[in-house]
Design an enzyme around this catalytic site. Structure first.
Site, PDB file in Angstrom:
ATOM      1  N   ASP A  38       0.858  -1.188   0.000  1.00  0.00           N
ATOM      2  CA  ASP A  38       0.000   0.000   0.000  1.00  0.00           C
ATOM      3  C   ASP A  38       0.893   1.236   0.000  1.00  0.00           C
ATOM      4  OD1 ASP A  38      -3.256   0.255   0.747  1.00  0.00           O
ATOM      5  OD2 ASP A  38      -2.047   2.079   0.880  1.00  0.00           O
ATOM      6  N   THR A 130     -12.832  -3.379  -9.286  1.00  0.00           N
ATOM      7  CA  THR A 130     -13.978  -3.338 -10.201  1.00  0.00           C
ATOM      8  C   THR A 130     -13.672  -2.370 -11.334  1.00  0.00           C
ATOM      9  OG1 THR A 130     -15.436  -3.784  -8.350  1.00  0.00           O
ATOM     10  CG2 THR A 130     -16.449  -2.847 -10.316  1.00  0.00           C
ATOM     11  N   GLU A 160     -14.335  -9.339  -7.435  1.00  0.00           N
ATOM     12  CA  GLU A 160     -14.758  -9.770  -6.095  1.00  0.00           C
ATOM     13  C   GLU A 160     -16.251  -9.465  -5.946  1.00  0.00           C
ATOM     14  OE1 GLU A 160     -15.233  -5.648  -5.255  1.00  0.00           O
ATOM     15  OE2 GLU A 160     -15.898  -7.275  -3.960  1.00  0.00           O
ATOM     16  N   GLU A 164     -19.839  -5.620   2.345  1.00  0.00           N
ATOM     17  CA  GLU A 164     -19.274  -5.098   3.589  1.00  0.00           C
ATOM     18  C   GLU A 164     -20.054  -5.671   4.763  1.00  0.00           C
ATOM     19  OE1 GLU A 164     -17.894  -0.890   1.692  1.00  0.00           O
ATOM     20  OE2 GLU A 164     -18.380  -0.959   3.830  1.00  0.00           O
ATOM     21  N   GLY A 266     -36.918   1.038   0.804  1.00  0.00           N
ATOM     22  CA  GLY A 266     -36.445   1.878   1.903  1.00  0.00           C
ATOM     23  C   GLY A 266     -36.034   3.241   1.392  1.00  0.00           C
ATOM     24  N   GLY A 270     -27.044   2.773  -0.642  1.00  0.00           N
ATOM     25  CA  GLY A 270     -25.859   3.630  -0.542  1.00  0.00           C
ATOM     26  C   GLY A 270     -24.627   2.753  -0.646  1.00  0.00           C
ATOM     27  N   CYS A 273     -20.141   0.906  -3.378  1.00  0.00           N
ATOM     28  CA  CYS A 273     -20.161   0.032  -4.556  1.00  0.00           C
ATOM     29  C   CYS A 273     -21.290   0.338  -5.509  1.00  0.00           C
ATOM     30  CB  CYS A 273     -20.251  -1.417  -4.100  1.00  0.00           C
ATOM     31  SG  CYS A 273     -18.693  -1.956  -3.525  1.00  0.00           S
ATOM     32  N   ARG A 340     -19.997   5.842   3.529  1.00  0.00           N
ATOM     33  CA  ARG A 340     -19.888   6.367   2.162  1.00  0.00           C
ATOM     34  C   ARG A 340     -21.219   6.244   1.427  1.00  0.00           C
ATOM     35  NH1 ARG A 340     -14.557   3.316   0.231  1.00  0.00           N
ATOM     36  NH2 ARG A 340     -15.501   1.662   1.488  1.00  0.00           N
TER      37      ARG A 340
HETATM   38  C1  UDX Z   1     -13.631  -0.182  -2.988  1.00  0.00           C
HETATM   39  C2  UDX Z   1     -14.624   0.304  -1.988  1.00  0.00           C
HETATM   40  O1  UDX Z   1     -13.942   1.145  -1.075  1.00  0.00           O
HETATM   41  C3  UDX Z   1     -15.191  -0.876  -1.238  1.00  0.00           C
HETATM   42  O2  UDX Z   1     -16.203  -0.418  -0.349  1.00  0.00           O
HETATM   43  C4  UDX Z   1     -15.822  -1.848  -2.234  1.00  0.00           C
HETATM   44  O3  UDX Z   1     -16.231  -3.019  -1.538  1.00  0.00           O
HETATM   45  C5  UDX Z   1     -14.826  -2.211  -3.354  1.00  0.00           C
HETATM   46  O4  UDX Z   1     -14.234  -1.051  -3.935  1.00  0.00           O
HETATM   47  P1  UDX Z   1     -11.169  -0.779  -2.685  1.00  0.00           P
HETATM   48  O5  UDX Z   1     -11.138  -0.953  -4.157  1.00  0.00           O
HETATM   49  O6  UDX Z   1     -10.408  -1.731  -1.840  1.00  0.00           O
HETATM   50  O7  UDX Z   1     -12.655  -0.863  -2.220  1.00  0.00           O
HETATM   51  O8  UDX Z   1     -10.732   0.726  -2.410  1.00  0.00           O
HETATM   52  P2  UDX Z   1     -10.127   1.311  -1.082  1.00  0.00           P
HETATM   53  O9  UDX Z   1     -10.847   0.754   0.083  1.00  0.00           O
HETATM   54  O10 UDX Z   1     -10.094   2.777  -1.294  1.00  0.00           O
HETATM   55  O11 UDX Z   1      -8.617   0.733  -1.035  1.00  0.00           O
HETATM   56  C6  UDX Z   1      -7.693   1.062  -2.048  1.00  0.00           C
HETATM   57  C7  UDX Z   1      -6.307   0.959  -1.405  1.00  0.00           C
HETATM   58  O12 UDX Z   1      -5.305   1.056  -2.401  1.00  0.00           O
HETATM   59  C8  UDX Z   1      -6.061   2.092  -0.406  1.00  0.00           C
HETATM   60  O13 UDX Z   1      -5.573   1.528   0.786  1.00  0.00           O
HETATM   61  C9  UDX Z   1      -4.998   2.946  -1.087  1.00  0.00           C
HETATM   62  O14 UDX Z   1      -4.104   3.511  -0.152  1.00  0.00           O
HETATM   63  C10 UDX Z   1      -4.285   1.927  -1.971  1.00  0.00           C
HETATM   64  N1  UDX Z   1      -3.645   2.487  -3.164  1.00  0.00           N
HETATM   65  C11 UDX Z   1      -4.379   3.272  -4.017  1.00  0.00           C
HETATM   66  C12 UDX Z   1      -2.320   2.150  -3.433  1.00  0.00           C
HETATM   67  O15 UDX Z   1      -1.700   1.435  -2.660  1.00  0.00           O
HETATM   68  N2  UDX Z   1      -1.733   2.644  -4.557  1.00  0.00           N
HETATM   69  C13 UDX Z   1      -2.415   3.457  -5.415  1.00  0.00           C
HETATM   70  O16 UDX Z   1      -1.828   3.889  -6.412  1.00  0.00           O
HETATM   71  C14 UDX Z   1      -3.769   3.779  -5.140  1.00  0.00           C
HETATM   72  C1  UDX Z   2     -22.720  -4.846  -2.682  1.00  0.00           C
HETATM   73  C2  UDX Z   2     -22.988  -6.197  -3.304  1.00  0.00           C
HETATM   74  O1  UDX Z   2     -23.967  -6.876  -2.526  1.00  0.00           O
HETATM   75  C3  UDX Z   2     -21.698  -7.029  -3.333  1.00  0.00           C
HETATM   76  O2  UDX Z   2     -21.934  -8.262  -3.970  1.00  0.00           O
HETATM   77  C4  UDX Z   2     -20.637  -6.246  -4.105  1.00  0.00           C
HETATM   78  O3  UDX Z   2     -19.423  -6.955  -4.147  1.00  0.00           O
HETATM   79  C5  UDX Z   2     -20.416  -4.897  -3.452  1.00  0.00           C
HETATM   80  O4  UDX Z   2     -21.656  -4.163  -3.378  1.00  0.00           O
HETATM   81  P1  UDX Z   2     -22.444  -3.825  -0.274  1.00  0.00           P
HETATM   82  O5  UDX Z   2     -22.468  -2.530  -1.006  1.00  0.00           O
HETATM   83  O6  UDX Z   2     -21.399  -4.091   0.724  1.00  0.00           O
HETATM   84  O7  UDX Z   2     -22.339  -5.048  -1.351  1.00  0.00           O
HETATM   85  O8  UDX Z   2     -23.828  -3.958   0.502  1.00  0.00           O
HETATM   86  P2  UDX Z   2     -25.259  -4.601   0.201  1.00  0.00           P
HETATM   87  O9  UDX Z   2     -25.535  -5.561   1.264  1.00  0.00           O
HETATM   88  O10 UDX Z   2     -25.346  -5.067  -1.200  1.00  0.00           O
HETATM   89  O11 UDX Z   2     -26.250  -3.312   0.376  1.00  0.00           O
HETATM   90  C6  UDX Z   2     -26.037  -2.220  -0.488  1.00  0.00           C
HETATM   91  C7  UDX Z   2     -27.100  -1.171  -0.155  1.00  0.00           C
HETATM   92  O12 UDX Z   2     -28.386  -1.642  -0.576  1.00  0.00           O
HETATM   93  C8  UDX Z   2     -27.235  -0.821   1.324  1.00  0.00           C
HETATM   94  O13 UDX Z   2     -27.431   0.584   1.433  1.00  0.00           O
HETATM   95  C9  UDX Z   2     -28.497  -1.559   1.748  1.00  0.00           C
HETATM   96  O14 UDX Z   2     -29.160  -0.896   2.819  1.00  0.00           O
HETATM   97  C10 UDX Z   2     -29.324  -1.470   0.471  1.00  0.00           C
HETATM   98  N1  UDX Z   2     -30.323  -2.518   0.310  1.00  0.00           N
HETATM   99  C11 UDX Z   2     -29.925  -3.826   0.234  1.00  0.00           C
HETATM  100  C12 UDX Z   2     -31.659  -2.159   0.181  1.00  0.00           C
HETATM  101  O15 UDX Z   2     -32.001  -0.966   0.240  1.00  0.00           O
HETATM  102  N2  UDX Z   2     -32.593  -3.133  -0.028  1.00  0.00           N
HETATM  103  C13 UDX Z   2     -32.245  -4.452  -0.105  1.00  0.00           C
HETATM  104  O16 UDX Z   2     -33.120  -5.294  -0.262  1.00  0.00           O
HETATM  105  C14 UDX Z   2     -30.868  -4.814   0.045  1.00  0.00           C
END
Ligand code: UDX
Ligand code: UDX
Length: 446
Positions: A38, A130, A160, A164, A266, A270, A273, A340
């Site tokens: 990182d 992603t 993936e 969360e 609801g 949010g 993702c 977020r």
């Molecule tokens: C994101 C969303 O944050 C997460 O909620 C969702 O489930 C998937 O996409 P991620 O892709 O892991 O997750 O992003 P983030 O949580 O911001 O982590 C990225 C990491 O990469 C950070 O720790 C950042 O410091 C690091 N990074 C980024 C590097 O090491 N080098 C870089 O050039 C850019």
């Molecule tokens: C989502 C996808 O589920 C996961 O597969 C992908 O890898 C990342 O994005 P996440 O964002 O962590 O995961 O949460 P999730 O459980 O999917 O809920 C996302 C949002 O939808 C939340 O704000 C939740 O409150 C809302 N939600 C979920 C609804 O409003 N109604 C539902 O029936 C289910």
């Protein structure tokens, strides 16, 4: 014939965030050797001390176990990870640009650094972040551009599907592992990486083309978000038509082809993702000349769900200025501290702007919320938040909100009104305790 257990793989993880840290710790737990990179010095210092920088059940203990066992280590050196690892996972963030397009600058940056460090022997570079379809070929082009001698490598797509709050479980016990690859050599290495999961779970190994793997991720998230927006559309129809969304969506979801999951109406979805991924997918469709109108509608319905909920509060409370409103739940969903794109944050800001005095309670997200909205009075429990409130507003589906002591809440509030943005509270019990109850899609008359 004894099935020989495949050789453990040395794996590099570039980006120790939600995706990278969870993936790296779990691959260490599964017997591989993991070098996690990182570029955030503060984050690295915490990780090296065994302190995870994200809240995920089970992650901390697993991370400390693998640090102690030497199967996991943290560094800021990409070249170190590339030199020592057979598979290098790109797990950096792909944040949205203003128009929704995924910002791939970090992916490109990492691809350049990988290129410069690539040794002569074979490597697989794994896109786990992603990304839009056809990104893997851009990563491969980048590697060739910054290291013309690089021949012995493949780029694969391995998206993936972590949620969360259950990311560790979703990694160790997935329904499917999607691998998009173009050579047998790359597929063989990826099978070695995932052999411990495939031999212990019923996960299906879904080996497809690289571009198909990239589209599976955007498509899956978009369809999940579409189900939620459909549920919110039905909720609006129920409110207008005097029906009950719980009953209607239950009846619809009993059809196995539809399924009951992700049909909860609801205040809207949010998180980091869905909003990001469906905007990126919309942009990809537009770029490809495909019809993005369904995705645009999913986004519009989601925003409309939030607006309808806020308008209901404004309509029922009439004047917001000076009114004390208690927000129950801030995180974007239950079992996480992540705020977020949390509807609660947007709602608290809007209520504050209208002059309301906002109190709030969340089991985990308070410290993150304080950094964003310092003027809110954060409380240690629901009853303190409800004290003197003229309305209770549920924004997150925390289980504890379904079992609150409604009689005690009734005594705490100034006026007994509940706006339940996640339909988590038992309407009859709330009404029995003397509350006026507003749910989403719940006809206010029986
Ligand atoms: C994101 C969303 O944050 C997460 O909620 C969702 O489930 C998937 O996409 P991620 O892709 O892991 O997750 O992003 P983030 O949580 O911001 O982590 C990225 C990491 O990469 C950070 O720790 C950042 O410091 C690091 N990074 C980024 C590097 O090491 N080098 C870089 O050039 C850019
Ligand atoms: C989502 C996808 O589920 C996961 O597969 C992908 O890898 C990342 O994005 P996440 O964002 O962590 O995961 O949460 P999730 O459980 O999917 O809920 C996302 C949002 O939808 C939340 O704000 C939740 O409150 C809302 N939600 C979920 C609804 O409003 N109604 C539902 O029936 C289910």
């Amino acid at each position: 014939m004894t099935t020989s257990t495949p050789q453990p793989v040395t794996v590099g993880i570039i980006g120790a965030g939600y995706v990278g840290l969870t993936t790296g710790v779990c691959l260490g737990e599964l017997g591989h050797r993991v070098i996690c990179v990182d570029n955030d010095p503060e984050k690295l210092a915490l990780l090296r001390r065994g302190t995870p920088t994200i809240f995920e059940p089970g992650l901390e203990a697993m991370m400390q176990r693998n640090l102690a066992a030497g199967t996991l280590r943290f560094t800021d050196r990409i070249d170190e990870a590339v030199r020592e690892s057979e598979a290098i996972f790109i797990c950096v963030n792909t944040p949205p640009k203003a128009d929704g397009q995924a910002d791939l600058r970090y992916v490109e940056q990492v691809a350049k650094e990988i290129a410069r460090a690539l040794p002569a022997d074979y490597r697989v570079i794994v896109d786990k972040s992603t990304v839009p379809v056809r990104t893997a070929e851009k990563v491969a082009d980048t590697i060739r551009r910054y290291n013309p001698r690089a021949k012995e490598f493949d780029v694969v797509s391995n998206p993936e599907f972590l949620r969360e709050g259950s990311a560790v479980q979703d990694t160790l016990n997935p329904e499917r592992i999607v691998v998009g690859a173009s050579t047998d050599r790359a597929r063989t290495l990826m099978r070695r990486v995932y052999a411990p999961i495939l031999s212990r779970t019923s996960a299906e190994l879904c080996e497809v083309s690289i571009r198909s793997a990239e589209l599976i991720k955007h498509g899956a998230n978009s369809l999940l978000a579409t189900k939620i927006s459909f549920a919110n559309l039905m909720a609006e129809a129920c409110e207008a038509g005097g029906a009950d969304a719980h009953e209607v969506l239950h009846g619809i979801g009993l059809d196995r082809r539809i399924g009951r999951e992700f049909l909860r109406p609801g205040i809207g979805f949010g998180g980091s993702c869905f909003p990001k991924d469906i905007a990126a997918f919309r942009h990809t469709l537009e770029t490809l000349g495909a019809d993005a109108s369904l995705i645009t509608a999913v986004e519009r319905i989601n925003d409309h769900a939030y607006q309808r909920f806020l308008q209901r509060i404004e309509r029922e409370l009439w004047v917001l200025d000076g009114k004390r409103i208690a927000i129950l739940g801030i995180a974007f969903k239950a079992n996480t501290d992540d705020i977020r794109n949390a509807p609660a944050i947007r709602l608290m800001a809007a209520l504050g702007k209208s002059g309301a005095i906002v109190t709030a309670y969340d089991p985990q997200a308070t410290s993150k919320a304080k950094r964003v909205l310092p003027n809110v009075r954060y409380c240690a429990d629901v009853y303190a938040a409800a004290d003197g409130a003229e309305a209770l507003v549920v924004c997150t589906e925390w289980d504890e909100f379904a079992t609150m002591d409604l009689a005690r809440l009734r005594k705490a509030v100034a006026t007994p009104i509940i706006f339940d943005g996640r339909n988590i509270i038992d309407r009859a019990a709330a009404q029995g305790a003397g509350f006026t109850y507003y749910g989403v899609g719940r006809a206010t008359t029986q």
